[in-house]
Enzyme design. Structure first.
Site, short mmCIF file in Angstrom:
data_model
loop_
_atom_site.label_atom_id
_atom_site.label_comp_id
_atom_site.label_asym_id
_atom_site.label_seq_id
_atom_site.Cartn_x
_atom_site.Cartn_y
_atom_site.Cartn_z
N ASP A 179 0.83 -1.22 0.00
CA ASP A 179 0.00 0.00 0.00
C ASP A 179 0.85 1.25 0.00
O ASP A 179 0.75 2.11 0.88
CB ASP A 179 -0.92 -0.02 1.24
CG ASP A 179 -1.87 1.16 1.28
OD1 ASP A 179 -2.05 1.73 2.38
OD2 ASP A 179 -2.40 1.55 0.20
N GLU A 413 4.00 -7.52 7.42
CA GLU A 413 2.73 -8.21 7.11
C GLU A 413 2.86 -9.36 6.13
O GLU A 413 2.12 -9.45 5.15
CB GLU A 413 1.72 -7.17 6.60
CG GLU A 413 1.37 -6.14 7.66
CD GLU A 413 0.29 -5.17 7.24
OE1 GLU A 413 0.05 -5.04 6.02
OE2 GLU A 413 -0.34 -4.54 8.11
N TYR A 470 -6.17 -3.03 13.35
CA TYR A 470 -7.06 -1.93 12.94
C TYR A 470 -8.47 -2.15 13.46
O TYR A 470 -9.45 -1.93 12.74
CB TYR A 470 -7.02 -1.79 11.43
CG TYR A 470 -5.70 -1.19 10.96
CD1 TYR A 470 -4.58 -1.98 10.77
CD2 TYR A 470 -5.58 0.19 10.78
CE1 TYR A 470 -3.37 -1.42 10.38
CE2 TYR A 470 -4.37 0.75 10.37
CZ TYR A 470 -3.28 -0.07 10.18
OH TYR A 470 -2.07 0.48 9.79
N GLU A 505 1.42 -0.72 14.03
CA GLU A 505 0.49 0.06 13.20
C GLU A 505 -0.89 0.03 13.82
O GLU A 505 -1.36 -1.03 14.21
CB GLU A 505 0.37 -0.52 11.78
CG GLU A 505 1.51 -0.24 10.84
CD GLU A 505 1.24 -0.77 9.44
OE1 GLU A 505 2.19 -1.13 8.75
OE2 GLU A 505 0.05 -0.87 9.05
C1 E8X Z 1 -3.14 0.46 5.54
C2 E8X Z 1 -1.83 -0.17 6.00
C3 E8X Z 1 -0.76 0.04 4.91
O1 E8X Z 1 -0.66 1.39 4.54
C4 E8X Z 1 0.58 -0.47 5.45
O2 E8X Z 1 1.57 -0.34 4.46
C5 E8X Z 1 0.50 -1.94 5.90
C6 E8X Z 1 -1.92 -1.68 6.23
C7 E8X Z 1 -3.10 -2.08 7.10
C8 E8X Z 1 -3.37 -3.53 6.94
N1 E8X Z 1 -0.66 -2.14 6.77
O3 E8X Z 1 -3.91 -0.17 4.84
O4 E8X Z 1 -3.36 1.65 5.90
C9 E8X Z 1 -4.71 -3.90 7.54
C10 E8X Z 1 -5.06 -5.35 7.21
C11 E8X Z 1 -6.52 -5.67 7.37
C12 E8X Z 1 -7.02 -5.52 8.75
#
Ligand code: E8X
Length: 599
Positions: A179, A413, A470, A505
């Site tokens: 992303d 990830e 998240y 994060e």
């Molecule tokens: C997002 C982040 C992305 O910008 C980052 O590089 C890696 C992502 C969230 C993953 N992590 O999308 O803002 C969430 C996975 C699903 C719950």
């Protein structure tokens, strides 16, 4: 690998500037041998990503090769010297030609590589330097891209062609499995530098503490015969000396390198041989995991900071010293003390700034996107292991002496849920490999994506559990009561594992200037409420030893239905103006100590 310097023995010539450029139009990769300067030449800036430098969609959507070209002259005065051409980063795949001859191929877009010019050019000559840069990402590259458009075809959206039909579609494009925008080009500095024929190849510093004294175990990699080392303090006074290519130096009553807002004291190792000299700045500090605590200089450190990106308007992912200096100022303005180099190694200049400012770094490789859902086991089908080991080796070789680097992150990830056995094997073996390469043997981790943490057997094997969660955004969206309930169920699980945990994060997309009296998603009020609710839960857990909101600032991504002008989870806008959440964290973090916040 040593950073190029000019001193009485060495010379650096800057090759940055306006180069000749053109995108490959897919007709003929032979172009490099017949200088394409005559052909549809454009002016381009080095260092910078090429994608945002022209108001032409082809530059954003380019898939494949691009060509750079310039000439340079080597001064006669360097005749008796060893000559080296150095690229700090070319993203992602580079072919380097001098006077039409291929002299280097390099895969990997975020670490430096060098070319010895011995036997290729001589002092006093003018050379044609051409660089072909391939921006394609795939299941064989780090970062990982999806193959053949599968991410955009074959979905179950009505009317979207099947994968089979997609194969007839000729317009190829990059489909990042990550992303952030796939910025490409000669993203960091290019230099010609010289050393004496017999020179200092590398220096390794391993600091430790003995009572009030600092201990410096050093190794100088050189073919020179005599090596003399003087350690000087911040005022330039010599505090200790030694002779020989390796040894142990005691610094009495040493001043330790401590993270901001304490004193990040730096010494300098002045290394001289009969023909060469190299001055290396270093800090005396120790890093150790003790149960659920992350100790720096024996004190429990609390990570206040961010996941970041190297991302700025116009420059793209190109080296931007002004933004680096500005970001350091904002990191300290918010009362933070750390950041993760998500999701790739940053420019070396940022690590040197962090050494000086006392900002702690979690140093991450470009291994992002290792996963394909349940479609296939990436550990059996992605051809990345050898390259992954190469980038870890090169990352540690480049950053091993920085006191600011306290932990290695092998990846961001990866899929550790759908194929738990092969994931466990891949990550535990790579963990051992990483530990084996680091002279300072720092903690090793990778950053875990939101997943079924009870099935994932790899994350819990790391020295520090680093998770991206998240709750309240991507799931249980907007419902912070349910989000905190679910978060606590998971924290109850991690409580049983007995490792330190950093939330590497968590975040919410937020449109600056979007205000509501009752917080709802995308409003600035929601972003503050989201963080305040979740931080309140963190404060109840001793083993949560770090909070890194995602992201430091808004950043650019590929266009998509979830990205309104990129990823907007920044505490700051892309041009570094604070949202309400930046002020919230400034208030929170300036009241949280760097050491001892958790017992
Ligand atoms: C997002 C982040 C992305 O910008 C980052 O590089 C890696 C992502 C969230 C993953 N992590 O999308 O803002 C969430 C996975 C699903 C719950």
């Amino acid at each position: 690998m040593l950073y190029p310097v000019t001193n009485e023995k060495r010379t650096v010539i800057d090759l940055n500037g306006v180069w000749g450029f053109c995108l490959d139009d897919g007709t003929n990769e032979e172009r490099i041998n017949n200088s394409f300067i005559a052909l549809n030449r454009e002016n381009i800036a080095v260092p910078a990503s090429y994608n945002d430098l022209k108001d032409d969609l082809r530059y954003r959507e380019h898939y494949g090769w691009a060509y750079y070209e310039r000439t340079f002259t080597i001064p006669e005065t360097l005749r008796s010297q060893r000559l080296v051409l150095r690229f700090d980063a070319v993203t992602h795949h580079a072919l380097v030609y001098i006077n039409g001859k291929l002299v280097k191929e390099h895969q990997g877009g975020f670490l430096p590589f060098e070319i010895s010019l011995d036997g290729i050019v001589t002092a006093g000559s003018t050379c044609l330097l051409q660089v072909a840069v391939d921006n394609r990402v795939s299941h064989s590259t780090l970062p990982v891209g999806n193959e053949d458009g599968t991410a955009f075809f074959g979905s179950d959206n009505a009317g979207v062609p099947s994968v089979e039909m997609a194969k007839k579609w000729r317009k190829k494009r990059n489909l990042p499995n990550f992303d952030f925008f796939n910025y490409a080009g000669i993203n960091r500095s290019v230099r010609l530098y010289s050393t004496p024929e017999k020179y200092i190849r590398d220096v390794t510093i391993v600091p430790s503490v003995d009572g009030a004294d600092g201990i410096v175990d050093y190794t100088v990699d050189t073919d020179c015969d005599s090596v003399f080392v003087a350690i000087t303090d911040r005022e330039g006074r010599t505090v200790a000396t030694a002779e020989g290519k390796e040894g142990r130096i005691r610094i009495e009553n040493a001043k330790l390198w401590n993270p901001y807002p304490e004193d990040p004291y730096l010494y300098t190792a002045v290394i001289k041989t009969e023909s060469d000299r190299y001055d290396l700045r270093f800090g005396i500090r120790t890093v150790r995991i003790d149960g659920r605590r992350f100790l720096i200089n024996g004190k429990p450190f609390f990570f206040k900071g961010f996941g970041k990106h190297e991302d700025s308007p116009v420059h793209g992912r190109g080296f931007d010293l002004a933004f680096d200096v500005k970001d350091m100022s904002l990191i300290k303005w918010m009362g933070a003390n750390s950041f993760r180099t998500s999701h790739y190694p940053y420019a070396e200049e940022m690590y040197s700034l962090a050494d000086e400012e006392g900002i702690v770094i979690i140093d991450e490789t470009p291994a992002v996107g290792i996963g394909a859902g349940t479609a296939q086991d990436p550990y059996k089908t992605f051809n990345i292991r050898k390259h992954h080991e190469d980038v870890i080796r090169d990352l540690i070789d480049r950053d091993k002496n920085h006191p600011s680097v306290v932990m290695w992150s092998m990846a961001n990830e990866p899929d550790t849920e759908h194929f738990p056995e092969s994931a466990e094997e891949y990550w535990t073996s790579l963990y051992d490999y990483t530990h084996s390469l680091d002279p300072q043997d720092r903690p090793v981790t990778f950053v875990c994506c939101q997943n079924n943490y009870e099935v994932d057997r790899a994350t819990r094997k790391m020295d520090v559990v680093c998770i991206n969660r998240y709750y309240g955004w991507y799931n249980l969206s907007g419902d912070m009561d349910a989000a905190c309930y679910a978060l606590n169920i998971e924290l109850d699980f991690w409580q049983t594992i007995g490792k330190p945990l950093i939330m590497t994060e968590y975040g919410a997309d937020t449109l600056p200037g979007f205000h509501l009296s009752q917080p709802e998603m995308f409003s600035e009020e929601f972003q503050v409420m989201y963080y305040d609710r979740i931080n309140t839960e963190f404060d109840k857990r001793d083993f949560v030893i770090g909070e890194h909101p995602w992201n430091f600032a808004d950043f650019n991504t590929i266009q998509g239905v979830y990205r309104a002008d990129g990823n907007r989870k920044g505490l700051l806008t892309r041009d570094r103006r604070p949202k309400m959440a930046a002020h919230y964290f400034r208030k929170r973090w300036t009241s949280i100590p760097t050491f001892g916040y958790k017992p």
